[in-house]
Structures are given as C-alpha cells and as structure tokens.
Design an enzyme around this catalytic site. Structure first.
Site, PDB file in Angstrom:
ATOM      1  N   SER A 104      -4.668  10.067  -2.801  1.00 29.20           N
ATOM      2  CA  SER A 104      -4.341   8.915  -1.964  1.00 29.20           C
ATOM      3  C   SER A 104      -3.020   9.099  -1.208  1.00 29.20           C
ATOM      4  O   SER A 104      -2.875  10.044  -0.465  1.00 29.20           O
ATOM      5  CB  SER A 104      -4.330   7.648  -2.824  1.00 29.20           C
ATOM      6  OG  SER A 104      -4.273   6.519  -2.010  1.00 29.20           O
ATOM      7  N   ASP A 247      -2.830   5.996   5.080  1.00 28.17           N
ATOM      8  CA  ASP A 247      -2.318   6.880   4.037  1.00 28.17           C
ATOM      9  C   ASP A 247      -3.161   8.163   4.032  1.00 28.17           C
ATOM     10  O   ASP A 247      -4.043   8.337   4.868  1.00 28.17           O
ATOM     11  CB  ASP A 247      -2.320   6.167   2.672  1.00 28.17           C
ATOM     12  CG  ASP A 247      -3.724   5.928   2.141  1.00 28.17           C
ATOM     13  OD1 ASP A 247      -4.647   5.817   2.962  1.00 28.17           O
ATOM     14  OD2 ASP A 247      -3.899   5.856   0.915  1.00 28.17           O
TER      15      ASP A 247
END
Ligand code: MG
Length: 465
Positions: A104, A247
């Site tokens: 992530s 992200d």
C-alpha cells in the site's frame, strides 16, 4: 550480502493483509507458503494475481504463483495494476480469489500480500485466521506432476476497469467541461489508470510522478499535505480545476482544490454522501472511528445516518454490506461504492467529483466549502507494548468523566469519546510502542482543551502502570 534470519512472527496478518519489511520480517519462503496456504484453502479453481510497482513485487508474485500452482490452482497473472482493479476483475470474471502483492502506502522496503474474495471484498479477519491456520500447520495440498495449476496472463484488466467506470458516471456532462486536471500517482500503480481515465473524460491531463518506480523517487507514497507540495504547485502553475493523488497501490485517493488545498477524505465523503443520499433508498453511510463529526452532521442534514467501524477498508466494507449502506469510506482517502463493488474505488470517486463540478458549474473548492472543517489535533504518548492493554482499560474507566459532557462512548477500535464540544480517539499503535490520540472540536479552544485532558490522563496512566 547479509545473512538474515527471519524471526518467526507471532502474527502474520495486520490491519489489512500481510505487510512487512522485506529481508527483515518477510522472505520468499513466506510468500511461497502463503500461496500454498491459499491454494489449500480454496481446494481448486483460479486465482487472479497482480502486484504494485514495488521492487520486490515480481519476485514475491512469482513465489506466490509457484505455491498456488503446486496445490493445483490455476493462476492468471495481471502484472502491475491498481489494487481496486484486481478486486473488481476478480468479481467481474468470477475468479475464486484475488491476490495483490502490495504494501500500500508504506515505504519502499516493505512488501505485502492482500487477499480478495470473489465478491470483491478483502478477506475478512475470519478468513485471514483460516488462512493463517493452514499456513502455520504447513499441511498443504500437493498436486501430482500432471495436475499442477496452469499460469496464464491477463493484459486487459485496466481497460476493462476503465470501461466499467465510464458506465457508472455521466460521461457526457463531464466531457463537455474539458476540465484541466493534475494527476499525481506518486510513481505507483495509478500511473497505469488515472491519467487514461481522465483522458477518456476529455480532461486536459497533466501528470507528475507518472512513471512506475518502486523506489518512489517523487514523493512519499502516502498522499497527504506534507507529501503533495509538487502537486499543489503544479495546480497553481497550470490553473487546473482539480488535483488527484494516489498511494502506491492506488486504493486511496486524495483531492486537491483549484486553490491548492488538500481536502481530507472525510469531507469529500460528506460531499459525495450528500449527493448519493438524495437519490438512494438506503440512508446509511459507513465510516471509521477517526472521521470528522462534520460527516455525521452533513449526513444527518441530508436525511441519513452514519455507522462507525474500526479503522481499515475491509471493516468498512463488511458494515456497508450488513447495513446496506449507500457509501462507505475512510478519512485517509478510501471510498467504497457498493453499487460498483466492495473494494475501495478511488477512480469512481474522481468521476463523481468531476460529475458534481460539471453538473453544478461550481469549482471543487466552492463545493467543499459547504462542508466545514473542524480543528483536528493529533498527539502520541510513549507506552511499552506489554503495558498497552492494561493502560487502555484503565483509561476507559477514567477518561469519559474527565472529558465531561459525554454524548457517546465507542469502543469499536480503541476508546472513542464524543462530547458536546468534540471527540477524542485513543488507540494503541499496532506498529510502535506509543498510544495515539486524535481530537476534533468545533473550536480551537475546545479541541485544545480535550487534547490536554487526554494527554494528562494517558501520561499519568502510563507512568503508574
Ligand atoms: Mg493503499
């Protein structure tokens, strides 16, 4: 070359899948065995596998593939794609599960694995525990040489996802405005999707940090006010109508106004929830414990109600399903639209924002000023990991009375106290020996007062523990 012994970790899964530092906490054998564990859990079938742009990604994906194939599971490798694309295609093409190799927004030295069900939801804690049990037991299925799984490739996942997104928004209205948009994928997986989606919406697209690069050379992978300086500058320089940042694996999206203001996710959720509630039969909006009060107020004014869950997109998705919610999300930039699927859907959030701008003729900055921003303060107090539990239970008995004027005490994730002046959330960190405090109040005075009271209670409790 270092020789590293990977310690046996007591817990494989964190808040969201497995996420660890490569070479220190995670090695290829773990990836291989995770693949075998999932294959054993499924028994038979086909898994869609993809990765974000991290340097370790291909290697980890190959180890997972070997593990899966050894149990007789077929693997379709989609290469580098955003996490939401993996979840969506897993559902659309009815694969038995999806695996995303991603850490992530964590720094580049991290790697990780996230599992997805056929219904597009991430594995729940219960499913993760089942997988962990098989992983720990090392009792894996072993397919005969002539029954091994097969590996093939999918190169159209992103295109299919974009086509589906365009069917879920008012393309003509957005196209008619030809918005100028600056996209900052942060060298992550969104490089492959967002600029092209914007082009299909007839936007004039400027992209920064637009090359896939697992070193994340452009900025920190977590999109926030501190990491988006270049995006803010580019918006001002180009006179763009909107800034979009993601992200590393592109399950989060953060919007920046035409003036360069980075807008917290909960305010954008409030804006989109208002719209969704006006046409939906469902009146429930789901968010996590750390979202602003302004979200509850906006939703209430629009005739809806909010439900709070612990932090994590899967927790939100579970509640969205349970409560038949209209929209779900997290302040960090997660948006869940159950009509589309149950994974975070940042790209549809972008389409909806552009649609709202196009339909109302208002800038994004004008639209979000209708959602007030309350002062928010954060702090942390050192606390040894082995004392966290006893400290937290002691705080729970003392703090509500000290804060005073209490409307609600929530214990879904840490300790949350809402008073008439604001709220405070006290949570033990999952990764550091600290207790985190987040406060919000309707005025600067109110929030400073709540923070001071909480800091005193937490510090004195830690000292006496
Ligand atoms: Mg992410």
């Amino acid at each position: 070359m270092n020789r590293i012994v990977i310690p046996v970790t007591e817990k494989l899964f964190g808040t969201t899948g497995v996420r660890k530092i490569y070479g220190e906490e995670f090695d290829l054998e773990m990836a291989l065995n995770l693949g075998k564990a999932l294959g054993t859990h499924l028994g038979k079938g086909t898994v869609l596998l993809a990765r974000d742009a991290r340097i370790t990604g291909l290697m980890v994906a190959n180890a997972l593939t070997s593990g899966l194939v050894s149990t007789g599971i077929d693997v379709i490798d989609a290469g580098i794609i955003p996490t939401p694309t993996l979840a969506f295609i897993t559902m659309k093409q009815k694969f038995d599960a999806g695996i995303m190799v991603t850490a992530s927004h964590n720094p580049p030295e991290y790697t990780g694995v996230k599992f997805w069900s056929r219904n597009s939801m991430g594995f729940t804690q219960g499913e993760e525990r089942e997988l962990e049990k098989i992983y720990d037991s090392k009792q894996f299925n072993v397919a005969r040489w002539d029954e091994l799984g097969k590996v093939s490739h999918n190169e159209s996942a992103v295109d299919e996802h974009i086509d589906a997104l365009l069917e879920m928004c008012d393309v003509d209205t957005i196209r008619s405005k030809s918005f100028r948009v600056v996209v900052d994928p942060g060298n992550g997986a969104a490089c492959l999707l967002t600029p092209y989606l914007m082009q299909r919406l007839n936007c004039q697209v400027v992209t920064i940090n637009g090359q896939l690069d697992g070193h994340f050379p452009g900025r920190r992978s977590e999109p926030d006010e501190d990491s988006l300086g270049d995006l803010i500058q580019m918006i001002k320089k180009t006179g763009a109508a909107l800034g979009i940042a993601h992200d590393g694996d592109a399950d989060r999206i953060v919007f920046v106004t035409e003036k360069g203001e980075v807008v917290r996710g909960d305010r954008t959720i409030a804006l989109l929830a208002q719209q969704a509630l006006s046409t939906s039969k469902s009146k429930t909006v789901v968010t996590t414990v750390d979202s602003s009060l302004v979200l509850d107020e906006t939703v209430e004014r629009a005739g809806g109600n909010t439900i709070r869950t612990p932090v994590g997109d899967i927790q939100v998705a579970v509640k969205v399903v349970e409560s038949k919610g209209v929209i779900g999300g997290e302040a960090c930039g997660v948006f869940i639209f159950p009509d589309a699927h149950l994974a975070p859907e940042p790209f549809l959030a972008a389409c909806k924002v552009l649609e709202l701008m196009a339909r109302t003729g208002k800038s994004f900055g004008e639209l979000v000023t209708t959602i007030p921003q309350y002062p928010l303060l954060k702090s942390k107090i050192a606390c040894p990991n082995d004392k966290k539990e006893s400290v937290m239970s002691k705080i729970a008995t003392v703090l509500p009375e000290k804060v005073g004027d209490v409307k609600e005490v929530l214990t879904v994730d840490g300790l949350g106290i809402t008073s008439n002046q604001g709220w405070v959330l006290v949570r033990p960190s999952g990764t550091e020996p600290v207790i985190r405090i987040t406060c919000e109040g309707q005025s600067k005075n109110a929030v400073e007062k709540i923070l001071k009271i909480t800091e005193e209670v937490v510090s004195s409790t830690v000292a006496s523990a």
